[in-house]
Design a protein around this motif. Structure first.
Motif, PDB file in Angstrom:
ATOM      1  N   SER A  37      49.441  14.121  46.224  1.00 27.94           N
ATOM      2  CA  SER A  37      48.360  13.137  46.268  1.00 27.94           C
ATOM      3  C   SER A  37      47.468  13.388  47.471  1.00 27.94           C
ATOM      4  CB  SER A  37      48.935  11.715  46.338  1.00 27.94           C
ATOM      5  OG  SER A  37      49.636  11.515  47.553  1.00 27.94           O
ATOM      6  N   TYR A  38      46.256  12.908  47.361  1.00 29.27           N
ATOM      7  CA  TYR A  38      45.288  12.974  48.457  1.00 29.27           C
ATOM      8  C   TYR A  38      44.664  11.589  48.570  1.00 29.27           C
ATOM      9  CZ  TYR A  38      41.185  14.209  51.222  1.00 29.27           C
ATOM     10  OH  TYR A  38      40.229  14.257  52.207  1.00 29.27           O
ATOM     11  N   ALA A  39      44.707  10.998  49.766  1.00 31.05           N
ATOM     12  CA  ALA A  39      44.254   9.621  49.948  1.00 31.05           C
ATOM     13  C   ALA A  39      42.840   9.554  50.496  1.00 31.05           C
ATOM     14  CB  ALA A  39      45.206   8.871  50.886  1.00 31.05           C
ATOM     15  N   ILE A  40      42.072   8.613  49.969  1.00 30.76           N
ATOM     16  CA  ILE A  40      40.768   8.280  50.537  1.00 30.76           C
ATOM     17  C   ILE A  40      40.795   6.784  50.879  1.00 30.76           C
ATOM     18  CG2 ILE A  40      39.556  10.088  49.265  1.00 30.76           C
ATOM     19  CD1 ILE A  40      38.541   7.939  47.351  1.00 30.76           C
ATOM     20  N   PRO A  41      40.208   6.386  51.988  1.00 21.00           N
ATOM     21  CA  PRO A  41      40.267   4.966  52.373  1.00 21.00           C
ATOM     22  C   PRO A  41      39.370   4.101  51.487  1.00 21.00           C
ATOM     23  CG  PRO A  41      38.897   6.201  53.914  1.00 21.00           C
ATOM     24  CD  PRO A  41      39.515   7.211  52.986  1.00 21.00           C
ATOM     25  N   ILE A  42      39.898   2.959  51.082  1.00 19.70           N
ATOM     26  CA  ILE A  42      39.115   1.970  50.347  1.00 19.70           C
ATOM     27  C   ILE A  42      39.373   0.601  50.962  1.00 19.70           C
ATOM     28  CG2 ILE A  42      39.137   3.271  48.183  1.00 19.70           C
ATOM     29  CD1 ILE A  42      41.310   1.333  47.185  1.00 19.70           C
ATOM     30  N   ALA A  43      38.535  -0.353  50.639  1.00 19.26           N
ATOM     31  CA  ALA A  43      38.691  -1.706  51.172  1.00 19.26           C
ATOM     32  C   ALA A  43      39.842  -2.411  50.463  1.00 19.26           C
ATOM     33  CB  ALA A  43      37.399  -2.492  51.003  1.00 19.26           C
ATOM     34  N   ALA A  44      40.556  -3.254  51.211  1.00 24.45           N
ATOM     35  CA  ALA A  44      41.574  -4.122  50.617  1.00 24.45           C
ATOM     36  C   ALA A  44      40.892  -5.430  50.251  1.00 24.45           C
ATOM     37  CB  ALA A  44      42.711  -4.354  51.606  1.00 24.45           C
ATOM     38  N   VAL A  45      40.651  -5.653  48.972  1.00 26.37           N
ATOM     39  CA  VAL A  45      39.874  -6.799  48.511  1.00 26.37           C
ATOM     40  C   VAL A  45      40.825  -7.882  47.993  1.00 26.37           C
ATOM     41  CG1 VAL A  45      38.076  -7.614  46.948  1.00 26.37           C
ATOM     42  CG2 VAL A  45      37.977  -5.274  47.868  1.00 26.37           C
ATOM     43  N   TYR A  46      40.885  -8.986  48.723  1.00 27.12           N
ATOM     44  CA  TYR A  46      41.684 -10.138  48.303  1.00 27.12           C
ATOM     45  C   TYR A  46      40.786 -11.367  48.408  1.00 27.12           C
ATOM     46  CZ  TYR A  46      45.742  -7.103  48.587  1.00 27.12           C
ATOM     47  OH  TYR A  46      46.627  -6.071  48.401  1.00 27.12           O
ATOM     48  N   ALA A  47      40.054 -11.609  47.340  1.00 23.28           N
ATOM     49  CA  ALA A  47      39.057 -12.677  47.349  1.00 23.28           C
ATOM     50  C   ALA A  47      39.728 -14.048  47.284  1.00 23.28           C
ATOM     51  CB  ALA A  47      38.102 -12.498  46.165  1.00 23.28           C
ATOM     52  N   PHE A  62      35.838   8.996  44.601  1.00 20.40           N
ATOM     53  CA  PHE A  62      36.995   9.607  43.941  1.00 20.40           C
ATOM     54  C   PHE A  62      36.593  10.927  43.292  1.00 20.40           C
ATOM     55  CE2 PHE A  62      38.741   5.468  44.537  1.00 20.40           C
ATOM     56  CZ  PHE A  62      40.115   5.588  44.449  1.00 20.40           C
ATOM     57  N   LEU A  63      35.440  10.948  42.658  1.00 23.45           N
ATOM     58  CA  LEU A  63      34.991  12.170  41.991  1.00 23.45           C
ATOM     59  C   LEU A  63      34.705  13.279  43.001  1.00 23.45           C
ATOM     60  CD1 LEU A  63      32.608  10.587  39.321  1.00 23.45           C
ATOM     61  CD2 LEU A  63      34.961  11.380  39.009  1.00 23.45           C
ATOM     62  N   LYS A  64      34.151  12.899  44.142  1.00 25.65           N
ATOM     63  CA  LYS A  64      33.893  13.896  45.183  1.00 25.65           C
ATOM     64  C   LYS A  64      35.198  14.468  45.718  1.00 25.65           C
ATOM     65  CE  LYS A  64      31.509  14.571  49.599  1.00 25.65           C
ATOM     66  NZ  LYS A  64      30.681  13.919  50.652  1.00 25.65           N
ATOM     67  N   ALA A  65      36.194  13.587  45.947  1.00 22.24           N
ATOM     68  CA  ALA A  65      37.498  14.053  46.428  1.00 22.24           C
ATOM     69  C   ALA A  65      38.179  14.927  45.376  1.00 22.24           C
ATOM     70  CB  ALA A  65      38.383  12.855  46.781  1.00 22.24           C
ATOM     71  N   PRO A  71      54.534  12.884  52.982  1.00 20.72           N
ATOM     72  CA  PRO A  71      54.084  11.512  53.273  1.00 20.72           C
ATOM     73  C   PRO A  71      52.970  11.064  52.329  1.00 20.72           C
ATOM     74  CG  PRO A  71      53.285  13.041  54.949  1.00 20.72           C
ATOM     75  CD  PRO A  71      54.246  13.811  54.096  1.00 20.72           C
ATOM     76  N   ILE A  72      53.145   9.885  51.744  1.00 18.05           N
ATOM     77  CA  ILE A  72      52.164   9.287  50.842  1.00 18.05           C
ATOM     78  C   ILE A  72      51.625   8.035  51.510  1.00 18.05           C
ATOM     79  CG2 ILE A  72      51.800   8.227  48.588  1.00 18.05           C
ATOM     80  CD1 ILE A  72      54.062  10.014  47.531  1.00 18.05           C
ATOM     81  N   GLU A  73      50.318   7.913  51.579  1.00 18.03           N
ATOM     82  CA  GLU A  73      49.714   6.871  52.413  1.00 18.03           C
ATOM     83  C   GLU A  73      49.765   5.490  51.783  1.00 18.03           C
ATOM     84  OE1 GLU A  73      45.409   6.141  54.509  1.00 18.03           O
ATOM     85  OE2 GLU A  73      46.241   8.150  54.488  1.00 18.03           O
ATOM     86  N   ASP A  74      49.468   5.346  50.506  1.00 19.50           N
ATOM     87  CA  ASP A  74      49.487   4.036  49.843  1.00 19.50           C
ATOM     88  C   ASP A  74      50.031   4.218  48.434  1.00 19.50           C
ATOM     89  OD1 ASP A  74      49.147   1.492  48.900  1.00 19.50           O
ATOM     90  OD2 ASP A  74      47.013   1.342  49.346  1.00 19.50           O
ATOM     91  N   SER A  75      51.346   4.224  48.332  1.00 20.41           N
ATOM     92  CA  SER A  75      51.999   4.527  47.058  1.00 20.41           C
ATOM     93  C   SER A  75      51.828   3.411  46.036  1.00 20.41           C
ATOM     94  CB  SER A  75      53.492   4.772  47.288  1.00 20.41           C
ATOM     95  OG  SER A  75      54.128   3.606  47.785  1.00 20.41           O
ATOM     96  N   GLN A  76      51.416   2.217  46.471  1.00 16.81           N
ATOM     97  CA  GLN A  76      51.316   1.078  45.559  1.00 16.81           C
ATOM     98  C   GLN A  76      49.883   0.787  45.113  1.00 16.81           C
ATOM     99  OE1 GLN A  76      54.375  -0.182  44.443  1.00 16.81           O
ATOM    100  NE2 GLN A  76      54.785   1.689  45.598  1.00 16.81           N
ATOM    101  N   SER A  77      48.954   1.600  45.532  1.00 21.01           N
ATOM    102  CA  SER A  77      47.569   1.401  45.092  1.00 21.01           C
ATOM    103  C   SER A  77      47.419   1.851  43.640  1.00 21.01           C
ATOM    104  CB  SER A  77      46.613   2.202  45.980  1.00 21.01           C
ATOM    105  OG  SER A  77      45.291   2.141  45.461  1.00 21.01           O
TER     106      SER A  77
END
Length: 338
Positions: A190-200, A99-102, A144-150
């Motif tokens: 906004s600018y999106a970076i991919p992250i993992a979807a973690v649902y343990a 995030f800091l790099k972006a 276009p917003i890639e993941d508005s609910q993150s």
């Protein structure tokens, strides 16, 4: 990244995970703010001995008010950017350096961690609810917003100046959607970076309601659209923008543009009936076509023009698919020029 930043963690009954999340966040920033939203399970006590700023709501006020309180605290302590993440373990603090790099590359943007690329890890109901919300919010925001609910984001401090959004308990999850629209109208995208979807397994149920909160978000967006004159360019960008990246547009050759214009003229001339017929034909073919189960001895791959000397994403997908079908060491893999 030399600019000061803060990390805000809204928490409601997160005793099981909050200490681990806070400890990991402390590895990346000296200013970590946890806002306990009236928890009844000892969430605040779990942070004992950690060098975090702990704020407590006497009663449960909802995520909007809780997050805003943390944002204001970070701004008051001189943060020029504020990272927000949930305290339930769905967001990995290890992604904070990304995030800091972006942010360094896009200093006037809201950086969003997009989970939608990891579709297989997403509960289907949540995935499609997010896609619906993305469309409406993208329309109102005008892009276009890639993941508005993150909720894993980095907000630039300039966004908060003079911002006045509803922060009631009913608008808990509306706030994070509305702030994207408010930012767009200030020229902050906004600018999106991919992250993992973690649902343990065994994780607590999400506080987000896929039905009720989507209805609330849609109602807010409808009001924004009506008060803003419907924003028709935003409707076009929300519908076609995700499929029309700069790379894809640049890779279309002269024949491609000619065919696109001709196709649009045919669709307009036939009042859209041609598009319906083609769409139905494609759907039927896709539904009833079965990939071969036996080894493929010959695969023909239509080539694609390189963009800047590099293979485009859709061409790479085409080659990958061909390689998956070509499962034997025999036969041929033929690349056709165009």
């Amino acid at each position: 990244m030399n600019k000061p930043f803060g990390i805000v963690i809204p928490a409601y009954n997160e005793a099981r995970t909050i200490r681990s999340i806070a400890e990991k966040c402390l590895q990346y920033g000296a200013l970590v703010i946890v806002v306990d939203d009236g928890s009844s399970d000892g969430t605040a006590e779990e942070l004992s001995g950690l060098d975090v700023v702990l704020l407590r709501n006497e009663v449960n006020m909802g995520k909007a008010a809780t997050l805003w309180r943390g944002l204001e605290e970070a701004l008051a302590r001189g943060a020029e950017g504020i990272i927000s993440l949930d305290g339930d373990g769905q967001h990995r603090p290890e992604d904070i350096p990304r995030f800091l790099k972006a942010w360094e590359q896009h200093p006037d943007h809201i950086i969003i961690g997009s989970r939608l690329a990891d579709k297989r890890a997403f509960p289907p109901k949540r995935y499609y609810a997010n896609k619906v919300a993305n469309f409406w919010i993208s329309w109102a925001a005008g892009y276009p917003i890639e993941d508005s609910q993150s909720g894993f984001r980095l907000y630039p401090a300039v966004l908060m100046q003079g911002l006045n959004l509803r922060r009631t308990r009913q608008s808990s999850f509306v706030f994070e959607s509305e702030i994207l629209i408010a930012g767009a109208r200030r020229g902050i995208r906004s600018y999106a970076i991919p992250i993992a979807a973690v649902y343990a397994d065994g994780a607590r149920p999400s506080h987000f309601s896929s039905v009720l909160d989507i209805v609330r978000i849609t109602r807010m967006v409808a009001w924004r659209l009506i008060s803003g004159g419907l924003c028709l360019p935003g409707l076009f960008r929300a519908t076609y923008g995700p499929y029309m990246s700069k790379e894809r547009i640049a890779s279309i050759c002269g024949d491609g543009w000619s065919m696109l214009v001709l196709s649009m003229l045919v669709m307009v001339g036939s009042l859209g009936l041609t598009a319906l017929w083609v769409g139905r034909m494609v759907w039927r073919e896709a539904r009833y076509t079965v990939a071969p189960l036996e080894p493929v001895i010959c695969a023909l791959v239509m080539a694609r023009k390189l963009h800047g000397g590099k293979v485009t994403s859709d061409y790479r997908a085409r080659l990958t698919r061909a390689a998956c079908l070509y499962t034997t060491g025999e036969g041929k893999l033929i690349l056709l020029g165009g």
